[in-house]
Design a protein around this motif. Structure first.
Motif, PDB file in Angstrom:
ATOM      1  N   ALA A  98       0.825  -1.211   0.000  1.00  0.00           N
ATOM      2  CA  ALA A  98       0.000   0.000   0.000  1.00  0.00           C
ATOM      3  C   ALA A  98       0.863   1.266   0.000  1.00  0.00           C
ATOM      4  O   ALA A  98       0.463   2.294  -0.561  1.00  0.00           O
ATOM      5  N   HIS A  99       2.039   1.190   0.625  1.00  0.00           N
ATOM      6  CA  HIS A  99       2.969   2.318   0.655  1.00  0.00           C
ATOM      7  C   HIS A  99       3.969   2.271  -0.508  1.00  0.00           C
ATOM      8  O   HIS A  99       4.899   3.078  -0.559  1.00  0.00           O
ATOM      9  N   GLU A 100       3.774   1.307  -1.414  1.00  0.00           N
ATOM     10  CA  GLU A 100       4.633   1.137  -2.595  1.00  0.00           C
ATOM     11  C   GLU A 100       6.116   1.000  -2.207  1.00  0.00           C
ATOM     12  O   GLU A 100       7.003   1.607  -2.807  1.00  0.00           O
ATOM     13  N   ILE A 101       6.352   0.166  -1.213  1.00  0.00           N
ATOM     14  CA  ILE A 101       7.701  -0.050  -0.706  1.00  0.00           C
ATOM     15  C   ILE A 101       8.412  -1.103  -1.554  1.00  0.00           C
ATOM     16  O   ILE A 101       7.847  -2.150  -1.861  1.00  0.00           O
ATOM     17  N   GLY A 102       9.661  -0.824  -1.911  1.00  0.00           N
ATOM     18  CA  GLY A 102      10.445  -1.760  -2.697  1.00  0.00           C
ATOM     19  C   GLY A 102      11.719  -2.230  -2.017  1.00  0.00           C
ATOM     20  O   GLY A 102      12.405  -3.115  -2.527  1.00  0.00           O
ATOM     21  N   GLU A 103      12.062  -1.629  -0.867  1.00  0.00           N
ATOM     22  CA  GLU A 103      13.278  -2.001  -0.149  1.00  0.00           C
ATOM     23  C   GLU A 103      13.018  -1.861   1.342  1.00  0.00           C
ATOM     24  O   GLU A 103      12.304  -0.957   1.775  1.00  0.00           O
ATOM     25  N   LEU A 104      13.628  -2.746   2.134  1.00  0.00           N
ATOM     26  CA  LEU A 104      13.447  -2.713   3.578  1.00  0.00           C
ATOM     27  C   LEU A 104      14.768  -2.461   4.285  1.00  0.00           C
ATOM     28  O   LEU A 104      15.806  -2.997   3.889  1.00  0.00           O
ATOM     29  N   ILE A 105      14.710  -1.660   5.332  1.00  0.00           N
ATOM     30  CA  ILE A 105      15.827  -1.472   6.248  1.00  0.00           C
ATOM     31  C   ILE A 105      15.419  -2.203   7.511  1.00  0.00           C
ATOM     32  O   ILE A 105      14.335  -1.965   8.044  1.00  0.00           O
ATOM     33  N   VAL A 106      16.265  -3.119   7.993  1.00  0.00           N
ATOM     34  CA  VAL A 106      15.894  -4.001   9.099  1.00  0.00           C
ATOM     35  C   VAL A 106      16.855  -3.825  10.272  1.00  0.00           C
ATOM     36  O   VAL A 106      18.075  -3.777  10.090  1.00  0.00           O
ATOM     37  N   CYS A 107      16.263  -3.785  11.469  1.00  0.00           N
ATOM     38  CA  CYS A 107      17.039  -3.768  12.706  1.00  0.00           C
ATOM     39  C   CYS A 107      16.163  -4.367  13.807  1.00  0.00           C
ATOM     40  O   CYS A 107      14.974  -4.579  13.602  1.00  0.00           O
ATOM     41  N   GLY A 108      16.749  -4.674  14.954  1.00  0.00           N
ATOM     42  CA  GLY A 108      15.935  -5.152  16.061  1.00  0.00           C
ATOM     43  C   GLY A 108      16.518  -6.322  16.818  1.00  0.00           C
ATOM     44  O   GLY A 108      17.722  -6.509  16.901  1.00  0.00           O
ATOM     45  N   MET A 109      15.612  -7.133  17.353  1.00  0.00           N
ATOM     46  CA  MET A 109      15.954  -8.249  18.238  1.00  0.00           C
ATOM     47  C   MET A 109      15.162  -9.488  17.836  1.00  0.00           C
ATOM     48  O   MET A 109      14.041  -9.357  17.362  1.00  0.00           O
ATOM     49  N   HIS A 110      15.635 -10.567  18.080  1.00  0.00           N
ATOM     50  CA  HIS A 110      16.951 -11.108  18.237  1.00  0.00           C
ATOM     51  C   HIS A 110      17.496 -11.475  16.870  1.00  0.00           C
ATOM     52  O   HIS A 110      16.774 -11.971  16.030  1.00  0.00           O
ATOM     53  N   SER A 111      18.798 -11.286  16.724  1.00  0.00           N
ATOM     54  CA  SER A 111      19.453 -11.487  15.431  1.00  0.00           C
ATOM     55  C   SER A 111      19.138 -12.838  14.815  1.00  0.00           C
ATOM     56  O   SER A 111      18.825 -12.934  13.630  1.00  0.00           O
ATOM     57  N   GLU A 112      19.240 -13.900  15.626  1.00  0.00           N
ATOM     58  CA  GLU A 112      19.134 -15.260  15.092  1.00  0.00           C
ATOM     59  C   GLU A 112      17.705 -15.764  14.968  1.00  0.00           C
ATOM     60  O   GLU A 112      17.476 -16.851  14.429  1.00  0.00           O
ATOM     61  N   PHE A 113      16.753 -15.017  15.442  1.00  0.00           N
ATOM     62  CA  PHE A 113      15.360 -15.450  15.362  1.00  0.00           C
ATOM     63  C   PHE A 113      14.573 -14.529  14.432  1.00  0.00           C
ATOM     64  O   PHE A 113      14.521 -14.748  13.234  1.00  0.00           O
ATOM     65  N   CYS A 114      13.975 -13.511  14.969  1.00  0.00           N
ATOM     66  CA  CYS A 114      13.043 -12.689  14.199  1.00  0.00           C
ATOM     67  C   CYS A 114      13.720 -11.819  13.150  1.00  0.00           C
ATOM     68  O   CYS A 114      13.171 -11.622  12.068  1.00  0.00           O
ATOM     69  N   VAL A 115      14.914 -11.305  13.439  1.00  0.00           N
ATOM     70  CA  VAL A 115      15.624 -10.512  12.433  1.00  0.00           C
ATOM     71  C   VAL A 115      16.010 -11.411  11.259  1.00  0.00           C
ATOM     72  O   VAL A 115      15.766 -11.083  10.094  1.00  0.00           O
ATOM     73  N   ASP A 116      16.585 -12.564  11.546  1.00  0.00           N
ATOM     74  CA  ASP A 116      16.984 -13.509  10.511  1.00  0.00           C
ATOM     75  C   ASP A 116      15.773 -13.984   9.694  1.00  0.00           C
ATOM     76  O   ASP A 116      15.775 -13.915   8.457  1.00  0.00           O
ATOM     77  N   THR A 117      14.749 -14.457  10.362  1.00  0.00           N
ATOM     78  CA  THR A 117      13.595 -15.029   9.668  1.00  0.00           C
ATOM     79  C   THR A 117      12.880 -13.984   8.820  1.00  0.00           C
ATOM     80  O   THR A 117      12.524 -14.244   7.665  1.00  0.00           O
ATOM     81  N   THR A 118      12.677 -12.805   9.362  1.00  0.00           N
ATOM     82  CA  THR A 118      11.991 -11.748   8.613  1.00  0.00           C
ATOM     83  C   THR A 118      12.837 -11.300   7.426  1.00  0.00           C
ATOM     84  O   THR A 118      12.297 -11.058   6.333  1.00  0.00           O
TER      85      THR A 118
END
Length: 180
Positions: A98-118
Motif C-alpha cells: 500500500a505504501h509502494e515499498i520496494g526495499e526494507l531497512i531491518v534492525c531489532g531483536m533477536h538477530s538469530e530469530f526474528c531478524v533472521d527469519t523476517t
C-alpha cells in the motif's frame, strides 16, 4: 525505490532481567538514529511487536511494550506478530504494498530469530534488505556469544544469493536516505 524501516521486537521484556539482549541500550540508541533519519526522509517506520501466549510477551503487558528509550511517534506504523516471521499471518506485506515499498531497512531483536527469519522472508518476497549491522542484537546462546551471533548474521545474511534480492549491511551512522 521507496524504502521502509522495520524495527523488529525491540520490546521491554527483551531488555531486562538475566536474559536481556546484549548491549540493548546502545542498540536502541543506534536504532533511534536510524529512525530519526528515516522520518526526516519521509520513510515509513514500522514497529513490529512479538506477542506470545506463554506470558513472556503477552499482548499489552509491560514486557510487550516498546522498550524504554526507543523513540516512536504517532505516525509510525505497528504490526503485531506471533511467529519469528513478521510477514506470516500479519498485514505487513499488504501495508508495504500500500505504501509502494520496494526495499526494507531491518534492525531489532533477536538477530538469530526474528531478524533472521523476517530478512529471509523479505528476500523471498522480492524485497532487497539493508541490515543495520550494529542495529540488531541477541542474548547469545550456549554455543555462541551475542557478539558472535551478531557477526555471524551480518556475514551470513549478506552472502545469501539464492533469492535474487540481496542483503547489504550498513552501520547506523553511515545510513543515508535521499531527501524527500
Amino acid at each position: 525505490m521507496n524504502a521502509a524501516l522495520l524495527i523488529i521486537d525491540v520490546q521491554q521484556g527483551l531488555c531486562e532481567g538475566e536474559h536481556a539482549a546484549y548491549e540493548f541500550a546502545e542498540v536502541i540508541a543506534r536504532i533511534n538514529v536510524v529512525s530519526a533519519k528515516a522520518r526526516a526522509a519521509a520513510v515509513p517506520v514500522f514497529f513490529i511487536q512479538h506477542e506470545s501466549t506463554d506470558g513472556s510477551l503477552g499482548f499489552e503487558t509491560l514486557a510487550w511494550q516498546l522498550a524504554q528509550g526507543l523513540h516512536a511517534v504517532p505516525g509510525d506504523l505497528r504490526v503485531r506478530k506471533t511467529t519469528p516471521d513478521a510477514f506470516l499471518r500479519t498485514e505487513l506485506d499488504t501495508l508495504l504494498q500500500a505504501h509502494e515499498i520496494g526495499e526494507l531497512i531491518v534492525c531489532g531483536m533477536h538477530s538469530e530469530f526474528c531478524v533472521d527469519t523476517t530478512t529471509r522472508r523479505a528476500l523471498a518476497l522480492g524485497y532487497p534488505v539493508v541490515l543495520i549491522e550494529d542495529g540488531h542484537t541477541s542474548e547469545g546462546n550456549a554455543f555462541l556469544s551475542a557478539p558472535q551471533v551478531i557477526a555471524h548474521h551480518n556475514a551470513t545474511l549478506s552472502n545469501i544469493t539464492s533469492f535474487g534480492p540481496r542483503v547489504r549491511t550498513v552501520a547506523a551512522a553511515s545510513l543515508q536516505f535521499d531527501a524527500p
